[in-house]
Design an enzyme around this catalytic site. Structure first.
Site, PDB file in Angstrom:
ATOM      1  N   SER A  40      77.808  48.634  26.307  1.00 42.28           N
ATOM      2  CA  SER A  40      77.488  47.272  25.899  1.00 42.28           C
ATOM      3  C   SER A  40      76.054  47.160  25.398  1.00 42.28           C
ATOM      4  O   SER A  40      75.792  46.561  24.359  1.00 42.28           O
ATOM      5  CB  SER A  40      77.703  46.311  27.068  1.00 42.28           C
ATOM      6  OG  SER A  40      77.257  45.024  26.749  1.00 42.28           O
ATOM      7  N   ASN A  41      75.098  47.773  26.137  1.00 38.77           N
ATOM      8  CA  ASN A  41      73.705  47.615  25.720  1.00 38.77           C
ATOM      9  C   ASN A  41      73.406  48.369  24.435  1.00 38.77           C
ATOM     10  O   ASN A  41      72.598  47.946  23.617  1.00 38.77           O
ATOM     11  CB  ASN A  41      72.739  48.020  26.843  1.00 38.77           C
ATOM     12  CG  ASN A  41      72.820  49.484  27.205  1.00 38.77           C
ATOM     13  OD1 ASN A  41      72.232  50.321  26.534  1.00 38.77           O
ATOM     14  ND2 ASN A  41      73.542  49.825  28.268  1.00 38.77           N
TER      15      ASN A  41
ATOM     16  N   HIS B  85      78.313  54.148  30.838  1.00 39.51           N
ATOM     17  CA  HIS B  85      79.045  54.145  29.570  1.00 39.51           C
ATOM     18  C   HIS B  85      78.477  55.194  28.621  1.00 39.51           C
ATOM     19  O   HIS B  85      77.819  54.877  27.621  1.00 39.51           O
ATOM     20  CB  HIS B  85      78.993  52.756  28.937  1.00 39.51           C
ATOM     21  CG  HIS B  85      79.917  51.795  29.589  1.00 39.51           C
ATOM     22  ND1 HIS B  85      79.763  50.430  29.540  1.00 39.51           N
ATOM     23  CD2 HIS B  85      81.032  52.001  30.333  1.00 39.51           C
ATOM     24  CE1 HIS B  85      80.731  49.838  30.197  1.00 39.51           C
ATOM     25  NE2 HIS B  85      81.509  50.771  30.693  1.00 39.51           N
TER      26      HIS B  85
ATOM     27  N   CYS C 214      67.871  42.315  32.661  1.00 39.75           N
ATOM     28  CA  CYS C 214      66.993  43.379  33.160  1.00 39.75           C
ATOM     29  C   CYS C 214      65.740  43.469  32.291  1.00 39.75           C
ATOM     30  O   CYS C 214      65.813  43.398  31.056  1.00 39.75           O
ATOM     31  CB  CYS C 214      67.762  44.701  33.136  1.00 39.75           C
ATOM     32  SG  CYS C 214      66.770  46.133  33.579  1.00 39.75           S
TER      33      CYS C 214
ATOM     34  N   GLU D 223      80.437  44.950  34.726  1.00 44.09           N
ATOM     35  CA  GLU D 223      79.392  44.275  35.510  1.00 44.09           C
ATOM     36  C   GLU D 223      79.753  42.811  35.761  1.00 44.09           C
ATOM     37  O   GLU D 223      79.578  42.301  36.869  1.00 44.09           O
ATOM     38  CB  GLU D 223      78.056  44.360  34.773  1.00 44.09           C
ATOM     39  CG  GLU D 223      76.912  43.687  35.536  1.00 44.09           C
ATOM     40  CD  GLU D 223      75.644  43.570  34.709  1.00 44.09           C
ATOM     41  OE1 GLU D 223      75.035  42.494  34.728  1.00 44.09           O
ATOM     42  OE2 GLU D 223      75.272  44.561  34.043  1.00 44.09           O
TER      43      GLU D 223
END
Length: 682
Positions: A229-230, A53, A200, A138
């Site tokens: 997203s992160n 992304h 993670c 994901e």
């Protein structure tokens, strides 16, 4: 002061603190390395979905020969396809094998582990729960490794879960508080569950570091793509601690005026953010000319993009209109060379001229389509920028299954061309409506909503469907009608069509079946005996099956069953009129009203002796009769025709006796039973 997991850089009077875990994570770097290796070897490769992304990284890969596809339908036999870092479901791999497509799996190893966990858990009898964003690639990929999955993303959603024996995994980039909230909800609901924390490690460290930065710094810069997203979660974490947080997607996003006010600046970046962008941000604040930040900001013509010698092909640039001519617009972009936007690369409507839209000094944004035209000019395009923006909206609508409003502009073979802003798409004839369309001409000039059913990224082509929208709207209308109906309701409807077994009645958008046996209390051979097409009638809902879309109706139930009110209308000794509906050896049945028949015994037909009743009466004949007896319990009415007429002449006793032979009661019983049997058979 040193924050855990960070580096400090002193820039003049500024203290810039960089999170140690900022930038590419292991999984992202692995995916990019695999993709670049294929490009180096073959010069081209297909990537199913966004590899990571980050648009700038994706654009670089596309420029080198990569092509983004959204399904294996866009790949051919022998093609090489990269499986993105977010992973795919099990069926994706099986489909690729059937099609003869070579896959290079760039799925993050941490994500692969989750796939294995959910498959094994389901085989052991657990119900799989995935904690994360249900629209994230994901999460979708993980769900594809079990037959059924429950996706939740909050404490409230977890409370709604009905199943037990839950095996819980989570999106690798979620905030741990969300996982804790879900576990708390399951505990409060006394669920039997098992949690596998699949966040993670790099994500956890990055999130902890971001929180610390926000606490200790005057400002936090979160570098990364807005679609990541992160990156969005890092921004959210920082925002929860500090109000002075900015998301930096490109250098032009740097809040220079705000930076000027701060002494301690924290810098972090999402897992998909390339190191070069982080370095460019730091380099901008720590410029090569060793001027102070205040001096840079004080320079009238300072432009962050001026640090670069020339813009790249397909890059979007900002500039100022330097000159407007009939042929084009000269743009000062802050580079050594000016940019030119030819007239053809601007969208003009009707008799508009460039001078109507642009003036010297206007700020303008355009896309680089040529880096050098041979005369030292960089060619720009407003139209391509608009198309790109519009195309991105189309791609987003395809991925998110959202609605676009288009205009039909012309008819072509097999359908029509419709435009969404500056982008054209194709609507097949079969997708113009939920009804049969013979000629598309009637749709030209119409505007309506569509969904994007297919896209070709390489050629910027899209296929639209209005039929999907029409079907959804119809279903919504049907659902609304279903929600207003209940079994036992009496409603109004319109007779639409007949069959041998009944009539279909429109209840305002839903058809119900009025079976022939439910139309009248009497017997009918065909619904047309009492109904006509277009009749408006009141019917009772006898049964509903929403799954099958069936409704059973009754018309006769809207009036009392004749035997329940028999004495309201009929009395012994009363003369009545009716129609002969059946003729038997022993007598004739006369219908007084639907559902109410009386028996005229052969001895009660006439004053003379009757040998063959058919000689005296015919089916359908209207007759007058006198009621001799009413038996509600056995549902019998005895009638006499002869008692409504005067005898023609005196009969001697002998003849009279012959005329009126005795009939034993069992014979009548047998007649009634025969009648009932015939009704059942019919």
């Amino acid at each position: 002061m040193k924050i855990k997991g960070s580096w400090n850089i002193i820039v003049g009077m500024k203290d810039i603190i960089i999170a140690k875990n900022a930038g590419f994570c292991f999984g992202v770097k692995r995916a990019i390395d695999k993709t670049e290796a294929v490009l180096d070897e073959k010069g081209k490769v297909l990537i199913c979905g966004s590899l990571i992304h980050n648009r700038s990284v994706t654009d670089d890969i596309v420029q080198r020969g990569g092509r983004i596809i959204h399904s294996l339908d866009e790949a051919g036999i022998g093609d090489t396809v990269i499986v993105r870092s977010h992973g795919e479901g099990e069926e994706f791999y099986k489909d690729a094998e059937k099609r003869g497509i070579k896959l290079i799996d760039a799925t993050c190893p941490f994500v692969e582990r989750i796939h294995k966990l959910v498959r094994e858990a389901e085989n052991e009898g657990w119900n799989v729960v995935i904690v994360g964003d249900r629209d994230h690639a994901e999460v979708k990929g993980t769900g594809g490794w079990c037959r059924k999955s429950i996706i939740v993303n909050s404490y409230e959603e977890a409370l709604e879960v009905q199943d037990d024996d839950l095996f819980v995994v989570c999106q690798t980039t979620i905030i741990k508080d969300v996982l804790d909230d879900v576990s708390r909800a399951f505990t409060e609901n006394n669920k039997r569950f098992k949690v596998e924390n699949t966040i993670c490690n790099a994500t956890t460290l990055r999130q902890e570091s971001t929180s610390e930065l926000a606490e200790k710094c005057d400002m936090v810069l979160v570098i990364g793509d807005r679609s990541s997203s992160n990156t969005q979660k890092l921004f959210s974490i920082a925002k929860n601690v500090s109000k002075n947080v900015f998301l930096i997607e490109k250098i032009a996003d740097l809040p220079l005026q705000e930076i000027k006010k701060c002494n301690k600046i924290g810098v972090t970046a999402g897992a998909s953010t390339p190191q070069r962008l982080i370095k460019e941000v730091i380099s901008t604040m720590n410029n090569e000319n060793e001027k102070s930040m205040e001096e840079l900001l004080a320079e009238e013509h300072y432009d962050l993009n001026a640090q670069m010698r020339l813009p790249r092909l397909h890059e979007v640039v900002n500039g100022t209109v330097h000159q407007v001519t009939e042929k084009g617009i000269i743009v000062d972009m802050g580079y050594k060379k000016d940019g030119l936007i030819p007239k053809e690369e601007v969208t003009l409507e009707g008799d508009q001229k460039l001078t109507d839209l642009f003036k010297v000094g206007d700020e303008i944004q355009a896309k680089v389509i040529k880096t050098d035209d041979g005369e030292g000019v960089i060619t720009l395009s407003k139209k391509r920028l608009e198309q790109n923006a519009n195309w991105n909206e189309i791609v987003e609508a395809f991925e998110n299954k959202t609605v676009l409003n288009v205009k039909v502009v012309r008819k072509v073979n097999g359908g029509v061309i419709a435009t969404y802003k500056e982008v054209s798409g194709f609507i097949p004839l079969s997708q113009l409506s939920d009804k049969y369309v013979e000629d598309a001409e009637e749709f030209i000039g119409q505007e309506f909503d569509v969904k994007v059913t297919r896209i070709d990224q390489r050629r910027n082509r899209a296929v639209f469907s209005h039929k999907v929208i029409a079907q959804e709207e119809k279903q919504q209308r049907l659902d609304a009608i279903w929600n207003t109906l209940s079994e036992g309701d009496i409603v109004e409807g319109k007779v639409m069509r007949f069959t041998d077994y009944g009539a279909f009645v429109d209840l305002g958008g839903i058809d119900g079946l009025l079976h022939i046996s439910e139309i009248s209390w009497g017997k009918l051979k065909h619904p047309q005996e009492v109904l006509s097409i277009g009749d408006t009638i009141r019917v009772k809902i006898l049964g509903m099956n929403r799954e099958k879309g069936k409704i059973s109706l009754g018309l006769k139930q809207c009036t009392p069953e004749p035997w329940t009110v028999i004495y309201d209308k009929y009395q012994v000794g009363q003369e009545v009129e009716g129609k002969v509906v059946q003729i038997k050896e022993y007598g004739a049945f006369v219908e007084l009203e639907p559902g109410l028949d009386g028996l005229v015994h052969i001895s009660e037909v006439a004053h003379k002796r009757v040998k063959d009743i058919a000689e005296e009466l015919q089916l359908g004949q209207t007759v007058k009769a006198k009621i001799l007896d009413i038996d509600p319990e056995r549902k019998r009415i005895s009638l006499s025709i002869k008692q409504t007429t005067e005898p023609e002449e005196e009969l001697d006793e002998e003849v009279a006796e012959e005329e009126a032979p005795e009939v034993e009661e069992p014979a009548v019983e047998e007649a009634v039973q025969e009648e009932k049997t015939e009704e059942v058979e019919e």
